[in-house]
Design an enzyme around this catalytic site. Structure first.
Site, short mmCIF file in Angstrom:
data_model
loop_
_atom_site.label_atom_id
_atom_site.label_comp_id
_atom_site.label_asym_id
_atom_site.label_seq_id
_atom_site.Cartn_x
_atom_site.Cartn_y
_atom_site.Cartn_z
CG MET A 171 -32.70 -66.58 -24.70
SD MET A 171 -32.58 -64.79 -24.88
CE MET A 171 -32.88 -64.59 -26.62
CE LYS A 172 -37.78 -72.57 -29.02
NZ LYS A 172 -37.09 -72.68 -30.31
CG LEU A 173 -41.62 -68.18 -24.56
CD1 LEU A 173 -42.57 -67.69 -23.47
CD2 LEU A 173 -42.38 -68.99 -25.61
#
Length: 301
Positions: A171-173
């Site tokens: 999700m961060k990417l």
């Protein structure tokens, strides 16, 4: 206080310093790793933290170990050092922006050693890290998430479980892909405008306050228009690293990476030109220069 887990923190840099500060001020016993940058270490020691001379020493003194490192290579090396000691019952929480493929492999290795590996990457800036209002997206089982949530809430204002281990880094990417894509669009749009008589201030006067405005846009333009170098302290080198991870994940998933590869290549160009230590809004300068656009809005012919 005595029943609180002992916390270790590896990586007290721009983000980690504020996070560690909030952990120790919340009453958790804290050990930090010695670092060449003495300022944050010494500051944390004045607040009650202890200093370890090695990863092994820090791990032995901790029940929960936070990692806030540049990327997967550093995380993998640190976890390898931790795994060399007794890890049974310990928890490692990786708040770095790491490659989910690596994260899942590390979680498996830690599980075999009797430990838990959780990914909890960050969103927002060092300012929010210091204030304890970061966002974090967590990859963990529901039970493990609830166990560590009070600890995460010492430095995060928004804590969201997004799935099992590895989902946080995925999700961060995706989050960074969206933001870095916008940075690339802003930079190219500003260059096109400058070549055609629309300067940055005029551009900002139209976009600012409209439907395409957002917090990210504001800090980006705070540099472009206001020349505030510290408005958005995220380096082009780190941005390039994150986009390499995004493209790698897309490739592994069988997804055509037309847009992500383009964004990655623009950042690779900036770093290859020696601009890796510049902050993200300075991508606008790189794109302008490559297109013969001067900072004053004029053009070179």
């Amino acid at each position: 206080m005595a029943d609180r887990p002992r916390i270790g923190f590896v990586g007290v840099g721009l983000m980690g310093h504020g996070m560690a500060k909030n952990i120790v001020e919340a009453g958790y016993p804290l050990t930090v790793l010695a670092h060449r940058n003495r300022e944050p270490v010494e500051d944390l020691k004045t607040r009650g933290a202890k200093e370890a001379a090695s990863v092994a020493e820090l791990a032995a003194a901790s029940d929960v170990i936070f990692l806030c490192l540049p990327g997967s290579p550093q995380v993998e090396a640190t976890v390898a050092a931790i795994l060399a000691g007794e890890l049974q019952g310990k928890t490692i929480i990786d708040t770095s922006t790491s490659n989910p493929v690596s994260t899942r492999a590390l979680a498996e290795r830690c599980g075999e050693a009797g430990a838990t590996f959780i990914d909890a990457p960050l969103s927002r800036t060092p300012k929010e890290a210091w204030e304890g209002t970061l966002d974090t997206m967590v990859g963990a089982s529901e039970a493990e998430f609830e166990r560590v949530r009070p600890l995460l809430e010492t430095w995060a204002g928004k804590v969201v479980r997004v799935g099992e281990t590895g989902a946080g880094h995925t999700m961060k990417l995706l989050n960074n892909f969206v933001s870095l894509g916008y940075a690339s669009i802003y930079s190219e749009a500003l260059a096109i405008g400058a070549k055609n008589g629309i300067d940055a201030a005029t551009f900002h006067g139209v976009i600012g306050g409209g439907r395409m405005d957002c917090g990210f846009y504001q800090t980006f333009m705070q540099y472009v228009v206001g020349r505030d170098r510290d408005a958005h302290k995220f380096t082009l080198r780190n941005a390039h690293k994150d986009m390499r991870y995004v493209v790698s994940l897309a490739n592994e998933s069988g997804i055509a990476s037309h847009v992500s590869s383009t964004v990655k290549n623009g950042l690779a160009t900036a770093e290859s030109l020696g601009r890796g230590d510049d902050f993200l809004p300075m991508l606008s300068d790189v794109v302008a220069e490559l297109n013969g656009v001067r900072r004053d809005g004029g053009t070179d012919h």
